[in-house]
Design an enzyme around this catalytic site. Structure first.
Site, PDB file in Angstrom:
ATOM      1  N   LYS A  59       0.837  -1.197   0.000  1.00  0.00           N
ATOM      2  CA  LYS A  59       0.000   0.000   0.000  1.00  0.00           C
ATOM      3  C   LYS A  59       0.874   1.250   0.000  1.00  0.00           C
ATOM      4  O   LYS A  59       1.945   1.272   0.615  1.00  0.00           O
ATOM      5  CB  LYS A  59      -0.917  -0.025   1.225  1.00  0.00           C
ATOM      6  CG  LYS A  59      -1.972   1.078   1.236  1.00  0.00           C
ATOM      7  CD  LYS A  59      -2.938   0.889   2.396  1.00  0.00           C
ATOM      8  CE  LYS A  59      -3.974   2.009   2.442  1.00  0.00           C
ATOM      9  NZ  LYS A  59      -4.953   1.819   3.535  1.00  0.00           N
ATOM     10  N   SER A 136      -9.667   1.886   2.612  1.00  0.00           N
ATOM     11  CA  SER A 136      -8.820   2.672   1.727  1.00  0.00           C
ATOM     12  C   SER A 136      -7.794   1.838   0.975  1.00  0.00           C
ATOM     13  O   SER A 136      -7.125   2.343   0.068  1.00  0.00           O
ATOM     14  CB  SER A 136      -8.101   3.757   2.544  1.00  0.00           C
ATOM     15  OG  SER A 136      -7.232   3.184   3.502  1.00  0.00           O
ATOM     16  N   SER A 161      -9.883  -0.424   6.813  1.00  0.00           N
ATOM     17  CA  SER A 161      -9.345  -0.271   5.460  1.00  0.00           C
ATOM     18  C   SER A 161      -8.700  -1.520   4.886  1.00  0.00           C
ATOM     19  O   SER A 161      -8.245  -1.509   3.741  1.00  0.00           O
ATOM     20  CB  SER A 161      -8.332   0.881   5.425  1.00  0.00           C
ATOM     21  OG  SER A 161      -8.993   2.103   5.624  1.00  0.00           O
TER      22      SER A 161
END
Length: 458
Positions: A59, A136, A161
Site C-alpha cells: 500500500k 482505503s 481499510s
C-alpha cells in the site's frame, strides 16, 4: 514448486501483466519494475525464505526504500524513502519480490477508494468497473483478486481499510492486533489506530505473511513484545467445539438482505463444521463506535498531518506573505477535499475549550467499547458479522452520499479497530458476480483462531 532458474523471466511477465491490469483497473500508483527484477536476480542466485518467489504489492502509505511512497497524496509528491518499513524489510528478507505501491484513499481517508489524491486515479472493482473496490486499501484488494501469479499484498487499516476492500473484492483481509506488526515506516493517519496487515487470495497465504512480518520492533515503541505463533499451522485445523458469537446488532436494519443471507449461510457452514453458535449483544459499541472513532481518528489525523506545512516535509511553494497564508496555500493546493475536511474537524475537536467535550469523552467511550468486547469474548473464540452492510456500490451512487452517510458505512469495522482487536474478512458467498464479506473478530493476539475459522469458510 517454483523454478528459480526462470524467476527473472517470470518476473518480467508479471510486471507486464500488472501494467496491463493497471491500465483499466488503476490498482497501482507506482510499479517498481527495476526493484522487482533486481530482487528476482538475487533470488535466482540464492533462493531462500518463506516468501521466496512470491510477488508482494505494498500500500502506498508503507515506505519502500527508493520507491515513491506518497500515501496517495500530492502533498508527498516526489518522496522516496531512504529506508524500508519494518514489515517490508521482513518480507524482503524472506525472499519477497516487491512489485509496486498500490492505490488508496488519500492518507487512508475513505471507505471506497474514491478519495484518491490529486493526480491519482481511483481503483475499480475487479468484478464490475462501475463499482468501488473498497477503501482505503482498494488497490491492494483489487490486484489480489486479479493476480494470476503467486501474490500477497501488504495493506493497512485504521478503521476498516483492510476488511472493507477485502469484502468488496472477495479476498482475505487479515487485520492483526494493534502492535502485532511494527508501524515503523508507515505514513501516519491515526497513530493509536493504524495497523499493517496482509491481503491474500487464501487464509493460508495471509497467515504466512502475518507470520513473516509480525514481532517486536525496537524502532516502534507500540509494537508488542510477544512470541509470534506458527500461524500457517492453524489453517485447516478442526473447528469442532469452537464457540462463535453472532453479533445481534449487526443484522437487520441498514444491512442489505442479500448480504445478511450470504453471511448467515457462512455461519451455517461454521456450524456444520462443528462450531457452537450463539447470539451475543454489543449494544454500547453499536450505538457509539462510529462517533468515538471519527472524533479520535480526525483528531489524530489533524495532529499527524500538521507536519505537511510546506516547510520541512512534503510539497512546498515560493515563500510569500506570512506563515499562515503560505501554510494554507500549500495545503489547499495539494490536499483533497476529504483530507481538508478531516483536518478541520479534527482541529476543532482538539481545540482549547472543546477538547474535554469531544476528544476526552471519545477516549472514555473507547475504553467502554474495549471493555464490552472483552466481556463478550469471555468463553467465545470469535464474534461474527457482515464485513460491510452493503454490496460494492456504484460510483454514481457514492457520489450522491453525504460525508456522514459515507462514514456510516464503517459501522461494522470501526469497533474492532477502536479496540485494537484482530479481525479477518473472508468471502461468505456471492450475489450474482459480487462478493459478500464475512468478518470474524477475536481477542487480542488470538489471530490463530481467526485463521482456523476462516480457513473453513474459504
Amino acid at each position: 514448486m517454483i523454478d528459480f532458474s526462470e524467476i527473472v523471466e517470470r518476473t518480467h511477465k508479471v510486471i507486464e501483466r500488472i501494467k496491463r491490469i493497471n491500465e483499466s483497473h488503476h490498482y497501482f500508483n507506482y510499479i517498481s519494475e527495476d526493484l522487482a527484477i533486481t530482487q528476482a536476480e538475487k533470488l535466482k542466485r540464492n533462493p531462500h525464505g518463506k516468501l521466496a518467489g512470491i510477488y508482494v504489492s505494498v500500500k502506498d502509505n508503507i515506505c519502500v526504500k527508493g520507491i515513491p511512497s506518497q500515501a496517495g497524496s500530492a502533498i508527498l509528491d516526489g518522496y522516496r524513502p531512504v529506508f524500508n518499513a519494518t514489515a517490508v524489510q521482513r518480507a524482503i528478507d524472506e525472499g519477497a519480490i516487491i512489485i509496486g505501491k498500490t492505490s488508496q484513499d488519500e492518507f487512508g481517508f475513505g471507505t471506497f477508494s474514491t478519495n484518491t489524491g490529486k493526480g491519482f486515479r481511483h481503483p475499480v472493482n475487479p468484478f464490475d468497473h462501475e463499482r468501488a473496490a473498497g477503501g482505503s486499501s482498494g488497490g491492494s484488494a483489487g490486484i489480489t483478486a486479479l493476480a494470476d501469479f503467486p501474490h500477497i499484498s501488504l495493506g493497512e487499516s485504521t478503521g476498516g481499510s483492510i476488511a472493507a476492500p477485502a469484502s468488496f473484492c472477495g479476498v482475505v483481509g487479515l487485520t492483526p492486533t494493534y502492535g502485532r506488526i511494527s508501524r515503523y515506516g508507515l505514513i501516519d493517519y491515526a497513530s493509536s489506530l493504524d495497523k499493517i496487515g496482509p491481503m491474500a487470495k487464501t487464509v493460508e497465504e495471509a497467515a504466512l505473511m502475518l507470520e513473516v512480518v509480525s514481532g517486536h520492533d525496537m524502532k516502534d515503541s507500540t509494537s508488542i513484545d510477544a512470541p509470534v505463533d506458527d500461524y500457517v499451522s492453524y489453517a485447516g485445523k478442526s473447528i469442532s467445539g469452537m464457540k462463535v458469537g453472532i453479533i445481534k446488532e449487526a443484522f437487520g436494519k441498514g444491512v442489505s438482505p442479500e448480504v445478511e443471507d450470504a453471511v448467515r449461510a457462512g455461519i451455517s457452514r461454521l456450524s456444520d463444521a462443528g462450531a457452537q453458535i450463539s447470539e451475543i449483544s454489543l449494544p454500547f459499541t453499536s450505538r457509539h463506535c462510529l462517533s468515538s472513532y471519527y472524533i479520535l481518528a480526525m483528531c489524530e489525523a489533524s495532529t499527524n498531518l500538521a507536519k505537511f506545512c510546506g516547510m520541512r516535509y512534503g510539497a512546498h511553494a515560493p515563500l510569500e506573505g506570512n506563515f499562515n497564508s503560505y501554510f494554507s496555500k500549500v495545503r489547499s493546493e495539494n490536499l483533497g477535499e476529504e483530507a481538508k475536511r478531516r483536518i478541520i474537524l479534527g482541529t476543532f475537536a482538539r481545540m482549547s475549550g472543546f477538547r474535554d467535550a469531544y476528544y476526552m469523552k471519545a477516549m472514555k467511550v473507547r475504553t467502554l467499547i474495549i471493555n464490552e468486547y472483552k466481556k463478550a469474548l469471555q468463553g467465545i473464540d470469535a464474534l461474527v458479522c457482515p464485513t460491510m452492510p452493503i454490496l460494492p456500490p456504484k460510483f454514481s451512487e457514492i457520489g450522491k452520499l453525504s460525508p456522514l452517510q459515507n462514514y456510516m458505512m464503517d459501522i461494522m469495522t470501526v469497533g474492532p479497530n477502536l479496540a485494537g482487536l484482530p479481525h479477518i474478512s473472508v468471502a461468505a458467498g456471492r450475489v450474482g458476480k459480487l462478493p459478500v464479506g464475512m468478518m470474524l473478530v477475536a481477542d487480542h493476539l488470538e489471530e490463530k483462531k481467526l485463521i482456523t475459522l476462516g480457513s473453513v469458510l474459504q
